[in-house]
Design an enzyme around this catalytic site. Structure first.
Site, PDB file in Angstrom:
ATOM      1  N   LYS A 212      26.333  35.333  84.806  1.00  0.00           N
ATOM      2  CA  LYS A 212      25.556  35.829  83.413  1.00  0.00           C
ATOM      3  C   LYS A 212      25.228  34.292  82.601  1.00  0.00           C
ATOM      4  O   LYS A 212      23.993  34.085  81.542  1.00  0.00           O
ATOM      5  CB  LYS A 212      25.884  36.288  82.385  1.00  0.00           C
ATOM      6  CG  LYS A 212      24.551  37.000  81.478  1.00  0.00           C
ATOM      7  CD  LYS A 212      25.082  38.385  80.522  1.00  0.00           C
ATOM      8  CE  LYS A 212      24.544  38.746  79.438  1.00  0.00           C
ATOM      9  NZ  LYS A 212      24.799  40.940  79.010  1.00  0.00           N
ATOM     10  N   GLU A 218      36.048  31.152  85.853  1.00  0.00           N
ATOM     11  CA  GLU A 218      37.105  31.428  87.348  1.00  0.00           C
ATOM     12  C   GLU A 218      35.563  31.462  88.077  1.00  0.00           C
ATOM     13  O   GLU A 218      35.725  30.613  89.074  1.00  0.00           O
ATOM     14  CB  GLU A 218      37.450  33.310  87.566  1.00  0.00           C
ATOM     15  CG  GLU A 218      38.222  34.107  85.722  1.00  0.00           C
ATOM     16  CD  GLU A 218      37.692  33.725  84.979  1.00  0.00           C
ATOM     17  OE1 GLU A 218      38.070  34.960  83.741  1.00  0.00           O
ATOM     18  OE2 GLU A 218      36.586  34.021  84.093  1.00  0.00           O
ATOM     19  N   GLY A 276      27.375  43.027  81.815  1.00  0.00           N
ATOM     20  CA  GLY A 276      27.191  42.607  83.898  1.00  0.00           C
ATOM     21  C   GLY A 276      28.014  44.312  83.965  1.00  0.00           C
ATOM     22  O   GLY A 276      27.282  43.822  85.125  1.00  0.00           O
ATOM     23  N   ARG A 277      28.494  44.667  83.252  1.00  0.00           N
ATOM     24  CA  ARG A 277      28.784  45.733  84.523  1.00  0.00           C
ATOM     25  C   ARG A 277      28.206  46.847  84.775  1.00  0.00           C
ATOM     26  O   ARG A 277      28.121  48.136  85.167  1.00  0.00           O
ATOM     27  CB  ARG A 277      29.695  46.521  84.080  1.00  0.00           C
ATOM     28  CG  ARG A 277      29.654  47.183  82.255  1.00  0.00           C
ATOM     29  CD  ARG A 277      30.949  47.187  81.381  1.00  0.00           C
ATOM     30  NE  ARG A 277      30.505  47.747  80.104  1.00  0.00           N
ATOM     31  CZ  ARG A 277      30.984  46.505  79.487  1.00  0.00           C
ATOM     32  NH1 ARG A 277      30.506  45.515  79.850  1.00  0.00           N
ATOM     33  NH2 ARG A 277      30.995  47.883  78.095  1.00  0.00           N
ATOM     34  N   GLU A 362      35.969  49.507  80.554  1.00  0.00           N
ATOM     35  CA  GLU A 362      34.848  48.331  79.873  1.00  0.00           C
ATOM     36  C   GLU A 362      34.473  47.957  78.797  1.00  0.00           C
ATOM     37  O   GLU A 362      34.082  47.529  77.663  1.00  0.00           O
ATOM     38  CB  GLU A 362      34.978  46.998  80.687  1.00  0.00           C
ATOM     39  CG  GLU A 362      34.510  45.479  80.318  1.00  0.00           C
ATOM     40  CD  GLU A 362      34.019  44.854  81.112  1.00  0.00           C
ATOM     41  OE1 GLU A 362      35.368  44.074  81.241  1.00  0.00           O
ATOM     42  OE2 GLU A 362      32.922  44.592  81.102  1.00  0.00           O
ATOM     43  N   LYS A 521      40.230  35.721  77.539  1.00  0.00           N
ATOM     44  CA  LYS A 521      39.611  34.202  78.160  1.00  0.00           C
ATOM     45  C   LYS A 521      39.772  33.250  76.303  1.00  0.00           C
ATOM     46  O   LYS A 521      40.061  32.053  76.968  1.00  0.00           O
ATOM     47  CB  LYS A 521      38.558  34.921  78.305  1.00  0.00           C
ATOM     48  CG  LYS A 521      38.527  36.009  80.032  1.00  0.00           C
ATOM     49  CD  LYS A 521      36.533  36.570  79.408  1.00  0.00           C
ATOM     50  CE  LYS A 521      35.642  35.043  79.601  1.00  0.00           C
ATOM     51  NZ  LYS A 521      34.756  36.163  80.229  1.00  0.00           N
TER      52      LYS A 521
END
Length: 576
Positions: A212, A218, A276-277, A362, A521
């Site tokens: 995104k 990662e 995102g999900r 989440e 993160k």
């Protein structure tokens, strides 16, 4: 949109208090007795939609509880929140964004404009661009630097940028095209990228970088390593050319993809109003369209749009996402059952529990309500599970005889995804039997009769009976699809998306941010340079000890495995 601070705590409402009292009462009633006292229970507590049957009759509710749960949804303002969702109001309040994943699949009642631009128009334009790429791939017209046709696509992404597409591709295994293979790399552990690249021909491999922000550590680390792998295969090619011919970017930050070196015409866009999900419906779903064909990807979107329409229009009492959300809140928040199992009886759905784990946990793994006050009740459950038959030989013992109660969703389909005789009947018989056994259990009297029929003595019967009793009363839903195809899969996933949204509305939490993900993160980025060298005085003793142990032992460690050597065919035109 509703003012987030204009509500009173729902846990103080009369209907909430009534449900708390009913929860205590229902715990003392047997599920089997609820059926015995209500001949219409199975049909009344079921809902049939075009793609599936939802049977929620094996739940620890009666009609009075169901009515109060519906009242709870009304008092939580679900009508308005649902309208705000589809109207593009910024219901992701902490990030100041709308939540418009239904727009990606044609699920809005009418088009919207954001910044003076048509949402539907922008979505359709990107889908058409995506379709053109997919057609080129399947026609063999998309080639790498050497002119060889692209035969393998590697998706580099993490979280929603891989879990949704990979789940869908696995579920639609019967619809896969055979001419382009799709692979996934999500883990920054280099072992996964190394394993995927073994056996691939660099000259015919395309990488999709799905991120995104196009800054995800990662994903970008894997992208840089993939580029190095290509460079080793084609040392005479300019890096710019490798990026242009062997990389595609999928992102809400197209300018960053282009800074990385990906061509604008190979960069596919989605928007910051897509979480995102919830992004598999966007160009993040490119791997689905490649693996299964664009027409099947479109059918997936259509199935989700069907569920959007149902969720928008159906009254709460006949609304599948609302009913499932109310049951989840009933168990986690009122009955005190903190976990929920997802048990697909279809091998193609083997990744669904992991996908729903991310989608639910989440979203609703929160402890602060919309007023910024810590909640005084449980919010979202722990989601876990795996395919049913494997689970029966693993953790179902816990489901049946542990003192804990774990509500479950059984998911299967009427139509088999294969042509092997006899398999599907055994599979479905097991699914139906397990939900029945969890509900009814086996009492001591029945165990005694069974053991007596086997010729055991009264002494042996008395000794063994306590170990064979199943107390039952373990609730479940059953979702029985007519067939697992692209359209029904789209509807199934959207069903759970809206369920999760409704849970958040009732519990007065924000479901569309994920600050808990960001914290770890951020800390990782600060610790990474300290693994090499840096003062550890400002770290806690445990973290400092772990880093010091890593430093001491790194020198003597086995040399990490390099990315696999690339076999370059003698003929530039030879196909891998």
């Amino acid at each position: 949109m509703q003012d987030a601070h204009s509500h009173s705590a729902i846990s103080q409402s009369p209907v909430w208090q009534a449900l708390q009292e009913q929860a205590a009462q229902l715990k003392r009633r047997r599920l089997a007795d609820l059926f015995a006292g209500d001949p219409q229970r199975a049909s009344d507590f079921s809902l049939e939609l075009p793609q599936f049957l939802l049977d929620f009759s094996k739940n620890h509710i009666d009609r009075s509880v169901f009515v109060n749960l519906l009242r709870l949804a009304e008092e939580a303002g679900l009508d308005q929140w649902r309208a705000d969702l589809f109207a593009g109001e910024p219901i992701n309040v902490t990030e100041g964004r709308p939540v418009l994943h239904p727009a990606l699949r044609g699920g809005l009642a009418e088009d919207l404009e954001i910044g003076g631009v048509s949402v539907t128009g922008g979505v359709e334009a990107e889908l058409q661009r995506l379709k053109e790429l997919v057609v080129l791939l399947h026609n063999g017209a998309l080639t790498g630097c050497s002119g060889k046709r692209i035969t393998d696509v590697v998706n580099l992404g993490v979280g929603g940028s891989h879990l949704g597409p990979q789940t869908a591709i696995e579920a639609l295994r019967a619809y896969r095209k055979g001419d382009v293979a799709v692979h996934f790399v999500s883990n920054v552990d280099g072992a996964q990228l190394t394993d995927v690249l073994v056996g691939l021909d660099a000259e015919s491999t395309l990488f999709i970088v799905s991120s995104k922000t196009f800054t995800t550590s990662e994903t970008m680390t894997n992208a840089r390593s993939a580029l190095k792998w290509l460079q080793r295969a084609a040392p005479d090619e300019a890096v710019e050319v490798l990026l242009q011919r062997h990389f595609v970017g999928v992102t809400a930050s197209p300018e960053k993809a282009q800074q990385f070196g990906i061509l604008p015409e190979r960069t596919y866009r989605f928007w910051d109003w897509v979480g995102g999900r919830y992004s598999l419906w966007s160009v993040i779903g490119l791997p689905i369209a490649i693996a299964c064909g664009f027409e099947n990807f479109r059918a997936l979107l259509d199935g989700a749009a069907d569920m959007d329409h149902h969720f928008r229009e159906a009254p709460f009492a006949q609304n599948a996402p609302v009913i499932m959300a109310l049951l989840s809140v009933w168990y986690c928040t009122f009955m005190g059952y903190p976990a929920h199992a997802v048990l697909p009886y279809d091998q193609a759905l083997h990744m669904l529990p992991a996908y729903l784990q991310q989608a639910d946990m989440e979203s609703n793994g929160k402890s602060t309500n919309r007023a910024g006050v810590e909640v005084d009740y449980a919010t979202g459950p722990l989601i876990w599970g795996q395919t049913g038959i494997n689970g029966q030989h693993a953790f179902y013992q816990y489901l049946h005889q542990s003192p804990e109660v774990v509500p479950a969703d059984f998911i299967g389909s009427v139509t088999a995804g294969h042509d092997l005789e006899g398999h599907h009947e055994i599979l479905l018989a097991n699914m139906f039997a397990q939900s029945q056994a969890l509900m009814n259990g086996v009492d001591a009297e029945s165990v005694g009769r069974e053991l007596a029929a086997k010729g055991l003595s009264q002494e042996e019967i008395k000794r063994l009976t306590p170990f064979k009793v199943h107390r039952g009363g373990k609730p479940s839903n059953t979702i029985l699809l007519k067939e697992l195809d692209p359209r029904s899969l789209g509807g199934l996933i959207a069903l759970y998306e809206h369920k999760i949204f409704v849970q958040g509305v009732i519990l007065q939490i924000y479901s569309f941010d994920q600050w808990g993900v960001e914290l770890g993160k951020g800390l990782a980025s600060k610790l990474e340079p300290k693994l090499a060298a840096a003062d550890l005085a400002d770290e806690d003793d445990s973290t400092a000890q772990l880093i010091e142990y890593y430093r001491r032992n790194k020198c003597g460690a086995v040399t990490p495995t390099e990315l696999p050597e690339v076999e370059v065919a003698e003929s530039a035109g030879e196909q891998a």
